[in-house]
Design a protein around this motif. Structure first.
Motif, PDB file in Angstrom:
ATOM      1  N   ALA A   1      44.684  40.424  36.717  1.00 43.31           N
ATOM      2  CA  ALA A   1      44.167  41.766  36.445  1.00 43.31           C
ATOM      3  C   ALA A   1      42.649  41.756  36.277  1.00 43.31           C
ATOM      4  O   ALA A   1      41.951  42.654  36.752  1.00 43.31           O
ATOM      5  CB  ALA A   1      44.832  42.336  35.198  1.00 43.31           C
ATOM      6  N   ILE A   2      42.141  40.741  35.593  1.00 45.59           N
ATOM      7  CA  ILE A   2      40.689  40.631  35.402  1.00 45.59           C
ATOM      8  C   ILE A   2      39.981  40.544  36.742  1.00 45.59           C
ATOM      9  O   ILE A   2      38.955  41.200  36.979  1.00 45.59           O
ATOM     10  CB  ILE A   2      40.359  39.394  34.529  1.00 45.59           C
ATOM     11  CG1 ILE A   2      40.818  39.631  33.086  1.00 45.59           C
ATOM     12  CG2 ILE A   2      38.863  39.094  34.550  1.00 45.59           C
ATOM     13  CD1 ILE A   2      40.774  38.387  32.218  1.00 45.59           C
ATOM     14  N   MET A   3      40.527  39.745  37.648  1.00 43.16           N
ATOM     15  CA  MET A   3      39.915  39.605  38.970  1.00 43.16           C
ATOM     16  C   MET A   3      39.964  40.923  39.745  1.00 43.16           C
ATOM     17  O   MET A   3      39.010  41.287  40.435  1.00 43.16           O
ATOM     18  CB  MET A   3      40.615  38.500  39.756  1.00 43.16           C
ATOM     19  CG  MET A   3      40.272  37.110  39.278  1.00 43.16           C
ATOM     20  SD  MET A   3      40.983  35.848  40.363  1.00 43.16           S
ATOM     21  CE  MET A   3      40.265  34.376  39.644  1.00 43.16           C
ATOM     22  N   ALA A   4      41.081  41.626  39.639  1.00 44.78           N
ATOM     23  CA  ALA A   4      41.193  42.917  40.321  1.00 44.78           C
ATOM     24  C   ALA A   4      40.103  43.872  39.847  1.00 44.78           C
ATOM     25  O   ALA A   4      39.471  44.573  40.655  1.00 44.78           O
ATOM     26  CB  ALA A   4      42.576  43.518  40.081  1.00 44.78           C
ATOM     27  N   ARG A   5      39.863  43.911  38.531  1.00 44.65           N
ATOM     28  CA  ARG A   5      38.819  44.789  37.992  1.00 44.65           C
ATOM     29  C   ARG A   5      37.433  44.365  38.476  1.00 44.65           C
ATOM     30  O   ARG A   5      36.590  45.194  38.796  1.00 44.65           O
ATOM     31  CB  ARG A   5      38.890  44.808  36.467  1.00 44.65           C
ATOM     32  CG  ARG A   5      40.124  45.502  35.921  1.00 44.65           C
ATOM     33  CD  ARG A   5      40.005  45.773  34.438  1.00 44.65           C
ATOM     34  NE  ARG A   5      40.111  44.573  33.620  1.00 44.65           N
ATOM     35  CZ  ARG A   5      41.251  44.074  33.165  1.00 44.65           C
ATOM     36  NH1 ARG A   5      42.397  44.661  33.468  1.00 44.65           N
ATOM     37  NH2 ARG A   5      41.262  42.993  32.405  1.00 44.65           N
ATOM     38  N   THR A   6      37.205  43.058  38.533  1.00 44.65           N
ATOM     39  CA  THR A   6      35.910  42.556  38.986  1.00 44.65           C
ATOM     40  C   THR A   6      35.661  42.921  40.444  1.00 44.65           C
ATOM     41  O   THR A   6      34.560  43.338  40.814  1.00 44.65           O
ATOM     42  CB  THR A   6      35.844  41.025  38.834  1.00 44.65           C
ATOM     43  OG1 THR A   6      36.031  40.703  37.461  1.00 44.65           O
ATOM     44  CG2 THR A   6      34.506  40.489  39.290  1.00 44.65           C
ATOM     45  N   PHE A   7      36.667  42.762  41.283  1.00 49.55           N
ATOM     46  CA  PHE A   7      36.520  43.057  42.702  1.00 49.55           C
ATOM     47  C   PHE A   7      36.630  44.548  43.016  1.00 49.55           C
ATOM     48  O   PHE A   7      36.417  44.969  44.151  1.00 49.55           O
ATOM     49  CB  PHE A   7      37.579  42.299  43.520  1.00 49.55           C
ATOM     50  CG  PHE A   7      37.476  40.804  43.420  1.00 49.55           C
ATOM     51  CD1 PHE A   7      36.252  40.189  43.240  1.00 49.55           C
ATOM     52  CD2 PHE A   7      38.604  40.004  43.485  1.00 49.55           C
ATOM     53  CE1 PHE A   7      36.148  38.808  43.138  1.00 49.55           C
ATOM     54  CE2 PHE A   7      38.516  38.629  43.388  1.00 49.55           C
ATOM     55  CZ  PHE A   7      37.282  38.026  43.217  1.00 49.55           C
TER      56      PHE A   7
ATOM     57  N   GLU B   1      35.040  34.546  38.180  1.00 49.54           N
ATOM     58  CA  GLU B   1      36.267  34.236  38.903  1.00 49.54           C
ATOM     59  C   GLU B   1      36.280  32.767  39.341  1.00 49.54           C
ATOM     60  O   GLU B   1      37.320  32.112  39.319  1.00 49.54           O
ATOM     61  CB  GLU B   1      36.390  35.153  40.126  1.00 49.54           C
ATOM     62  CG  GLU B   1      36.670  36.602  39.782  1.00 49.54           C
ATOM     63  CD  GLU B   1      35.527  37.274  39.020  1.00 49.54           C
ATOM     64  OE1 GLU B   1      34.352  37.014  39.345  1.00 49.54           O
ATOM     65  OE2 GLU B   1      35.820  38.039  38.089  1.00 49.54           O
ATOM     66  N   ALA B   2      35.100  32.256  39.726  1.00 56.03           N
ATOM     67  CA  ALA B   2      35.002  30.832  40.063  1.00 56.03           C
ATOM     68  C   ALA B   2      35.364  29.981  38.851  1.00 56.03           C
ATOM     69  O   ALA B   2      36.006  28.930  38.982  1.00 56.03           O
ATOM     70  CB  ALA B   2      33.596  30.501  40.545  1.00 56.03           C
ATOM     71  N   GLY B   3      34.978  30.452  37.668  1.00 49.57           N
ATOM     72  CA  GLY B   3      35.302  29.724  36.440  1.00 49.57           C
ATOM     73  C   GLY B   3      36.789  29.678  36.173  1.00 49.57           C
ATOM     74  O   GLY B   3      37.313  28.678  35.655  1.00 49.57           O
ATOM     75  N   ILE B   4      37.497  30.755  36.495  1.00 50.94           N
ATOM     76  CA  ILE B   4      38.951  30.784  36.321  1.00 50.94           C
ATOM     77  C   ILE B   4      39.602  29.725  37.213  1.00 50.94           C
ATOM     78  O   ILE B   4      40.481  28.971  36.784  1.00 50.94           O
ATOM     79  CB  ILE B   4      39.505  32.188  36.631  1.00 50.94           C
ATOM     80  CG1 ILE B   4      39.038  33.190  35.570  1.00 50.94           C
ATOM     81  CG2 ILE B   4      41.029  32.164  36.721  1.00 50.94           C
ATOM     82  CD1 ILE B   4      39.344  34.635  35.904  1.00 50.94           C
ATOM     83  N   ILE B   5      39.156  29.665  38.471  1.00 53.18           N
ATOM     84  CA  ILE B   5      39.696  28.665  39.398  1.00 53.18           C
ATOM     85  C   ILE B   5      39.291  27.258  38.971  1.00 53.18           C
ATOM     86  O   ILE B   5      40.075  26.312  39.080  1.00 53.18           O
ATOM     87  CB  ILE B   5      39.208  28.957  40.837  1.00 53.18           C
ATOM     88  CG1 ILE B   5      39.643  30.373  41.266  1.00 53.18           C
ATOM     89  CG2 ILE B   5      39.740  27.917  41.809  1.00 53.18           C
ATOM     90  CD1 ILE B   5      41.133  30.625  41.171  1.00 53.18           C
TER      91      ILE B   5
ATOM     92  N   ASP C   1      54.919  38.753  41.801  1.00 50.62           N
ATOM     93  CA  ASP C   1      53.769  38.319  41.013  1.00 50.62           C
ATOM     94  C   ASP C   1      52.716  37.798  41.968  1.00 50.62           C
ATOM     95  O   ASP C   1      53.020  37.391  43.097  1.00 50.62           O
ATOM     96  CB  ASP C   1      54.181  37.218  40.025  1.00 50.62           C
ATOM     97  CG  ASP C   1      53.133  36.987  38.940  1.00 50.62           C
ATOM     98  OD1 ASP C   1      52.205  37.818  38.814  1.00 50.62           O
ATOM     99  OD2 ASP C   1      53.251  35.992  38.208  1.00 50.62           O
ATOM    100  N   LEU C   2      51.465  37.820  41.542  1.00 55.92           N
ATOM    101  CA  LEU C   2      50.371  37.233  42.294  1.00 55.92           C
ATOM    102  C   LEU C   2      49.627  36.291  41.356  1.00 55.92           C
ATOM    103  O   LEU C   2      49.315  36.658  40.229  1.00 55.92           O
ATOM    104  CB  LEU C   2      49.408  38.312  42.812  1.00 55.92           C
ATOM    105  CG  LEU C   2      49.943  39.260  43.879  1.00 55.92           C
ATOM    106  CD1 LEU C   2      48.950  40.395  44.128  1.00 55.92           C
ATOM    107  CD2 LEU C   2      50.198  38.512  45.191  1.00 55.92           C
ATOM    108  N   THR C   3      49.349  35.108  41.823  1.00 50.86           N
ATOM    109  CA  THR C   3      48.624  34.150  40.995  1.00 50.86           C
ATOM    110  C   THR C   3      47.133  34.486  41.014  1.00 50.86           C
ATOM    111  O   THR C   3      46.645  35.153  41.932  1.00 50.86           O
ATOM    112  CB  THR C   3      48.821  32.720  41.514  1.00 50.86           C
ATOM    113  OG1 THR C   3      48.208  32.612  42.806  1.00 50.86           O
ATOM    114  CG2 THR C   3      50.293  32.366  41.610  1.00 50.86           C
ATOM    115  N   PRO C   4      46.380  34.019  40.008  1.00 52.97           N
ATOM    116  CA  PRO C   4      44.937  34.242  40.024  1.00 52.97           C
ATOM    117  C   PRO C   4      44.267  33.711  41.289  1.00 52.97           C
ATOM    118  O   PRO C   4      43.347  34.339  41.824  1.00 52.97           O
ATOM    119  CB  PRO C   4      44.454  33.484  38.779  1.00 52.97           C
ATOM    120  CG  PRO C   4      45.615  33.521  37.847  1.00 52.97           C
ATOM    121  CD  PRO C   4      46.819  33.400  38.740  1.00 52.97           C
TER     122      PRO C   4
END
Length: 554
Positions: A191-197, A69-73, A162-165
């Motif tokens: 969505a990826i972040m939601a699954r991770t968390f 997730e840090a990589g996405i940001i 909508d929600l941003t990453p």
């Protein structure tokens, strides 16, 4: 009940908190020549503030162990740190005499325009990262207030258009019980972040905000992609039971996380992960993935104004290899064209890009670009078990031509005295029916096959998987598709070559019986699917699967 798309499994029950994004006032406003210096200074200051916010968020995620997730940001930070992108904004302010907000908005629109007609959902969702970076920058330029989802006073289910990453990255699991949005897809970074968390989420619920009010009770079923407003007592009771059952299910998956993927009768299969960026390797390791079965290198070339250098590519490949600590890493060479356009490359428009100048066909026509990537791969190979895979192969000549350029790349590195690894294992993607049918010939030139089912299916049944009018024809269990996979697996076995699969079919637990029976040895998928597929494998007998598939094929 309202229906959307499942983005992250789980059950959430709580009060609705509706997030309305404060509207920005964006019009093309002109400024005087005398105002240009101040506008440029204000723009630079806004960029620095936005970058500082992203740095703080990255640090917070890294400290929590959320490297992916840090990589996405970090990707958004790099966008705002891109000199070419920022200079284009400054150029518009200076040359067109417009306010910074309008100049930034127009520049980001131009960069995103090339991606908006793409059909690949994974690539299309990368636009969301550019929009997120743009949104943060515009908020700073205009002084718009943003919502901090890490500091909610009461637990709630978030409802939003909508929600941003970056908003999702701030979510506190103790107070954000789940979220629902009107737009989005399950491949988005949100969505990826939601699954991770582990936060239940449903996206793509049209008309959501028109049907709910602040404080309504919400039941969210992340697996089914459904939400209920103000449920009846019997519904609440049923979903409370379902929530407990899901908790038990996830506990069972956690218990088998580090176990080998063995069938009941002891046959082992390798479960790898698909990634698009180096930081995503962390997620594969978290799910006990045994390697990387597909590293999509085209994402290194996207969201930027110029081609990545050999050194930049080398560092990215090296990062993945070091993270994987000796585990296999299969890196696919550049797969552009079709639905993956890159603005700074002269691909041009084609009547049917999926059957046109793309992937290996383009790379062979641009030896300089291709050899730059091949040199970076050969150099990175000294840091781990790197394997090179060529996409979109249709016959022997393409393999031989690619191997010729690879040999030239080795010679160039040797002449420069650069450290590199020779004799790197080479493989090809089998995603064209012609390649499957002549896989006995192709096997004699490579070390492994990886079956790309997404394209193989659509080329076999002549149906665009993204066209809803014909998507019903896109059937992974079509007998013709299964027979092609069978041909590939039998030819691989005949010539002693490893055979894997990296399409969506590999990550579907329902396909486990078929893939075991067909003899696919390595399955590569989204990291989140690894435990689910492992559970399916552990429930099956190889001998039974083989017998059932033989009967089906005949």
């Amino acid at each position: 009940m309202m229906q959307g798309l499942s983005a992250s499994s789980g059950i959430a029950i709580g009060r609705a908190l509706i997030i309305y994004k404060e509207e920005r006032s964006l019009t093309k406003a002109f400024i005087d020549e005398s105002q240009v210096p101040d506008e440029l200074q204000a723009f630079d200051a806004a960029v620095q503030r936005a970058k500082e916010q992203l740095k703080l968020l990255m640090t917070k995620l890294e400290e929590a162990g959320n490297e992916q997730e840090a990589g996405i940001i970090e990707g958004q930070w790099f966008l705002l740190d891109d000199p070419a992108l920022m200079q284009e904004v400054s150029g518009k302010i200076r040359n067109e005499k417009v306010q910074a907000a309008w100049a930034a908005h127009q520049t980001f629109r131009e960069y995103m325009q090339a991606f908006e007609l793409m059909e690949d959902e994974y690539i299309k969702e990368r636009i969301a990262d550019m929009k997120d970076a743009e949104s943060r920058l515009l908020d700073e330029i205009l002084g718009v207030r943003t919502i901090d989802l890490s500091a909610l006073s009461e637990p709630a289910v978030i409802l939003a258009h909508d929600l941003t990453p970056s908003m999702t990255a701030q979510m506190n699991k103790k107070t954000v019980l789940g979220f629902v949005t009107e737009v989005g897809s399950k491949t988005s970074h949100t969505a990826i972040m939601a699954r991770t968390f582990g936060i239940p989420a449903v996206v793509g619920v049209s008309g959501l905000l028109d049907c709910f009010s602040e404080g309504d009770w919400v039941v969210l079923d992340g697996e089914a992609g459904q939400i209920i407003r103000n449920p009846m007592p019997d519904q609440l009771e049923a979903y409370e039971r379902k929530r407990k059952e899901y908790a038990e299910f996830t506990a069972n998956l956690a218990a088998i996380r580090d176990m080998p993927s063995l069938t009941i009768d002891g046959k082992r299969f390798e479960l790898y992960g698909n990634i698009g960026k180096p930081e995503e390797a962390e997620m594969v390791l978290q799910q006990s993935g045994e390697g990387i079965g597909l590293f999509r290198t085209e994402f290194l070339f996207m969201d930027r104004g110029e081609m990545p250098s050999e050194e930049e590519q080398y560092e990215a490949y090296k990062e993945v290899l070091l993270k994987m600590q000796g585990k296999p890493v299969i890196i696919r060479t550049l797969d552009i064209g079709g639905d993956k356009e890159i603005p700074y490359l002269p691909l041009g428009k084609e009547f049917n890009p999926f059957l046109g100048w793309r992937a290996i066909r383009y790379c062979l026509a641009d030896p300089a670009l291709f050899k730059t990537q091949l040199r970076a791969l050969l150099r990175a190979a000294v840091h781990g078990d790197l394997r090179i895979m060529f996409p979109m192969i249709s016959g022997e000549k393409e393999i031989l031509d690619a191997k010729t350029l690879l040999a030239e790349a080795e010679q160039e590195l040797s002449a420069q005295g650069m450290a590199f690894k020779s004799s790197v294992p080479l493989g090809i993607m089998i995603e064209i029916p012609a390649a499957a049918l002549v896989s006995d010939k192709l096997a004699q030139h490579v070390d492994f096959f990886s079956i790309g089912t997404n394209d193989l299916i659509q080329y076999t049944v002549a149906a665009d998987r993204m066209n809803e009018k014909v998507s019903y024809l896109y059937d992974s269990q079509h007998l013709a598709v299964l027979r092609l996979i069978d041909i590939v697996c039998r030819n691989a076995k005949k010539y002693g070559k490893h055979v894997g699969m990296c399409g969506e079919m590999a990550g579907d637990p329902r396909m486990a019986k078929l893939l075991i029976g067909l003899g696919v040895e390595e399955w590569s998928m989204s990291a989140s699917q690894i435990p689910l597929v492992k559970q399916a494998i552990m429930s099956l007998s190889e001998s039974d699967c083989v017998n059932d598939v033989r009967e089906l094929l005949n």
